[in-house]
Design a protein around this motif. Structure first.
Motif, PDB file in Angstrom:
ATOM      1  N   ASN A  25       0.825  -1.211   0.000  1.00 34.83           N
ATOM      2  CA  ASN A  25       0.000   0.000   0.000  1.00 34.83           C
ATOM      3  C   ASN A  25       0.862   1.265   0.000  1.00 34.83           C
ATOM      4  O   ASN A  25       0.591   2.222  -0.736  1.00 34.83           O
ATOM      5  N   SER A  26       1.900   1.251   0.831  1.00 34.53           N
ATOM      6  CA  SER A  26       2.791   2.412   0.895  1.00 34.53           C
ATOM      7  C   SER A  26       3.531   2.611  -0.426  1.00 34.53           C
ATOM      8  O   SER A  26       3.732   3.748  -0.874  1.00 34.53           O
ATOM      9  N   SER A  27       3.923   1.507  -1.044  1.00 32.22           N
ATOM     10  CA  SER A  27       4.607   1.600  -2.340  1.00 32.22           C
ATOM     11  C   SER A  27       3.695   2.222  -3.388  1.00 32.22           C
ATOM     12  O   SER A  27       4.136   3.062  -4.193  1.00 32.22           O
ATOM     13  N   MET A  28       2.436   1.835  -3.377  1.00 39.60           N
ATOM     14  CA  MET A  28       1.495   2.411  -4.335  1.00 39.60           C
ATOM     15  C   MET A  28       1.260   3.890  -4.056  1.00 39.60           C
ATOM     16  O   MET A  28       0.990   4.666  -4.989  1.00 39.60           O
ATOM     17  N   ASN A  29       1.383   4.306  -2.787  1.00 39.63           N
ATOM     18  CA  ASN A  29       1.252   5.729  -2.456  1.00 39.63           C
ATOM     19  C   ASN A  29       2.358   6.562  -3.100  1.00 39.63           C
ATOM     20  O   ASN A  29       2.213   7.780  -3.254  1.00 39.63           O
ATOM     21  N   VAL A  30       3.453   5.900  -3.456  1.00 35.74           N
ATOM     22  CA  VAL A  30       4.552   6.571  -4.157  1.00 35.74           C
ATOM     23  C   VAL A  30       4.431   6.371  -5.664  1.00 35.74           C
ATOM     24  O   VAL A  30       4.561   7.318  -6.447  1.00 35.74           O
ATOM     25  N   LEU A  31       4.180   5.144  -6.073  1.00 43.62           N
ATOM     26  CA  LEU A  31       4.199   4.819  -7.498  1.00 43.62           C
ATOM     27  C   LEU A  31       3.070   5.500  -8.274  1.00 43.62           C
ATOM     28  O   LEU A  31       3.287   5.983  -9.396  1.00 43.62           O
TER      29      LEU A  31
END
Length: 269
Positions: A94-100
């Motif tokens: 989820n955190s990665s998608m908040n960046v990607l």
């Protein structure tokens, strides 16, 4: 002794031979030669039996090793899948998608994220990118976005490390065949990061001086091969992949600047 006696008594066998003593010793030599030959045959037989036993032991050992290796592979698959499905790793995703996702919507923010993979020549996070970022983020303000941005970016590092471990897993294709790991979701964004990393590294001597050797592009290639996909070879193929991508171009508001092939090519002076 009997043979010696017979051989020395000329009257006993004189009528049969003119060299009785020599003939006796010849017969004795033949007897011992026969014994020696029997010993050689016995030795060869025992060696053959020993080799056969050794082959059987080696075959059993190889079978046991194969069983152990198969068990280890199965265990690795289970551990990787458990990691991917864990509550902790769900936060990583989820955190990665908040960046990607914002990186897809804003080329400026994307360049910032890529620069942060290196220890030198890092770009600042600019509020000029906020108009594009706010299209896809849950944050209400740029300040709110920056509060969690660094934490989320560190989680992206963890996600990349996970897929790196997966790519270098022995028999990765077999592992992936059993557990999908949602690679089709990550693939276009991984390729964008990998190519942008390479371009930034190759065009900046300071980064080369202080940075470590790049590996992520090779990781993505290995993942493509494991999933039986054709790796991206050039900027045109990358643009072709992302420009009409159902997630990137629509839901993630893909920045038009991402679709310019020259953005994915090294600038030559």
């Amino acid at each position: 002794m009997g043979a010696w006696y017979v051989g020395t008594e000329q009257g006993v066998i004189g009528e049969f031979t003119t060299q009785p003593l020599a003939d006796v010793f010849s017969s004795i030599n033949a007897l011992f030669a026969g014994f020696a030959f029997c010993g050689v045959i016995l030795t060869v037989y025992l060696q053959i039996q020993e080799l056969q036993d050794t082959r059987e032991v080696l075959a059993e050992t190889a079978k046991a090793n194969n069983t152990t290796a198969e068990y280890a592979k199965e265990n690795a698959i289970v551990e990787l899948f458990q990691t991917y499905c864990s509550d902790y790793f769900q936060d990583v995703k989820n955190s990665s998608m908040n960046v990607l996702i914002p990186a897809m919507a804003s080329r400026g923010y994307f360049d910032f994220v890529v620069s942060r993979f290196f220890v030198a020549e890092q770009l600042p996070l600019s509020n000029e990118d906020w108009p594009r970022i706010k299209l896809v983020t849950r944050s209400n303000t740029f300040e709110e976005f920056t509060e969690s941005e660094q934490h989320d970016r560190y989680k992206l590092d963890e996600l990349i490390n996970f897929f790196t471990i997966l790519a270098y897993q022995k028999d990765a294709g077999d592992v992936i065949a059993r557990c999908d790991f949602s690679y089709s979701w990550w693939r276009p964004m991984f390729w964008m990061i990998a190519i942008a990393q390479e371009l930034r590294y190759e065009s900046n001597p300071v980064i080369q001086k202080y940075g470590t050797a790049l590996y992520f592009k090779e990781v993505v290639k290995m993942l493509d091969q494991a999933y039986k996909l054709k790796p991206i070879e050039n900027s045109s193929e990358l643009v072709e992949l992302i420009k009409d991508h159902p997630k990137l171009s629509r839901q993630y508001q893909l920045d038009e600047l991402h679709t310019h092939p020259e953005r994915w090519e090294r600038v030559t002076s």
